[in-house]
Design an enzyme around this catalytic site. Sequence first.
Site, PDB file in Angstrom:
ATOM      1  N   HIS A   1       5.964   6.884  34.504  1.00 28.36           N
ATOM      2  CA  HIS A   1       6.191   7.068  33.103  1.00 28.36           C
ATOM      3  C   HIS A   1       6.036   8.448  32.657  1.00 28.36           C
ATOM      4  O   HIS A   1       5.283   9.581  33.634  1.00 28.36           O
ATOM      5  CB  HIS A   1       4.851   6.127  32.498  1.00 28.36           C
ATOM      6  CG  HIS A   1       3.571   6.654  32.895  1.00 28.36           C
ATOM      7  ND1 HIS A   1       2.937   7.918  32.491  1.00 28.36           N
ATOM      8  CD2 HIS A   1       2.881   6.062  34.005  1.00 28.36           C
ATOM      9  CE1 HIS A   1       1.747   8.028  32.913  1.00 28.36           C
ATOM     10  NE2 HIS A   1       1.640   6.955  34.030  1.00 28.36           N
TER      11      HIS A   1
ATOM     12  N   GLU B   1      -1.282   0.270  37.266  1.00 34.54           N
ATOM     13  CA  GLU B   1      -1.938   1.342  37.901  1.00 34.54           C
ATOM     14  C   GLU B   1      -3.442   0.808  38.657  1.00 34.54           C
ATOM     15  O   GLU B   1      -3.786  -0.481  38.034  1.00 34.54           O
ATOM     16  CB  GLU B   1      -2.271   2.750  36.984  1.00 34.54           C
ATOM     17  CG  GLU B   1      -3.036   3.688  37.801  1.00 34.54           C
ATOM     18  CD  GLU B   1      -2.573   4.456  38.807  1.00 34.54           C
ATOM     19  OE1 GLU B   1      -2.658   3.688  39.761  1.00 34.54           O
ATOM     20  OE2 GLU B   1      -1.775   5.353  38.823  1.00 34.54           O
TER      21      GLU B   1
END
Length: 377
Positions: free
Chosen positions: A181, A257
């Site tokens: 990202h 994550e």
Amino acid sequence: MTARFIVEADGGSRGNPGPAGYGAVVRDGDTGQIVAEAAEFIGHATNNVAEYRGLIAGLAAARELDPDASVDVRMDSKLVVEQMSGRWKIKHPDMRPLAAEARTLFPGGRVTYTWIPRERNKDADRLANEAMDAGQAGRRWEPKAKAVVADEPPLETPAPKAGWAAPADLGTPTTFVLLRHGETPLTPEKRFSGSGGTDPELSDKGRWQAERAAEALAARGSIQAVVASPMRRTRQTAETVAARLGLEVRIEDGLREVDFGDWEGLTFAEVQERYPDDLSAWLGSAKAKPTGSGESFTTLTHRAGVARDKILARYAGKTVLVVSHVSPIKTLVRLALGAPPDSMYRMELSAASICAVQYYADGNASLRLLNDTSHLR
């Protein structure tokens, strides 16, 4: 020296489907001695489901002994051996998630599969029947006090086919284009930002990075699907690229994550000052967890591997954009290389960088690109 184990696994169903159970033994690869056993009654199931459950239990037991070991799986199920070796397709929907789970337990390059006749799989078959007997009597299977020794020496373990030795025609590989990202307000300050924190949005720079990545990937012209972590920054990055490509974003929770617990929002230096012992343990072992977190890199490896195999099953032979975070992407790269857990600390992965891994039908993988940021210059 790296440990070598032999896993013998079996499963059965009295009725197919019917009352079912599995059994598995782990042998020392040099002596043939049984070093671990596993068995369980699993209720109403088919033979094939029970066989796969036996495989998973055997691999899990071997991993518990040494996660860096090499393993030769031996089963009298031709179906499981051929499917896990990549020579037969897995068509049944009940088998796919089980095969995917089995592949997460060890990197593909460290596991081989060998068919053996039923009479050479007596220990696993015995355990499976013990588990079914116990289950039908309303009891749990209990292991014996000590393991037995093999009746005969182990077969010579065949070397896995890899690299130049791999078969020439494996069909079109599945390609993962791995995109981290773009930046958030926490990224330039190098603060821990996992799935247990504030779930920040992209910053202005992060949105610019996502646009540049979209341009580069549109120019590439080969992306056929987009899959992303459910977190805000990955969804925003993925949606920017998907809009340029005219594709939809599919969310995969396994790509999120790590939960960094009490470290969320802190810098490395702040964590070192407040939680020095926990940080040292975390850096020294993949099984250690950040302070206040329930998730280690070992746990991440398992769920990222499951996510990988789900994507491989859904998009076989296609090129898929996978938008995720530092730790899951490094994990996928590490697994593709068959590298040890501490190799993650030796990789740089910049915001909005691109990696690429190709996966082949025989279970091998090839890293094609790592931390490419040329589109951001």
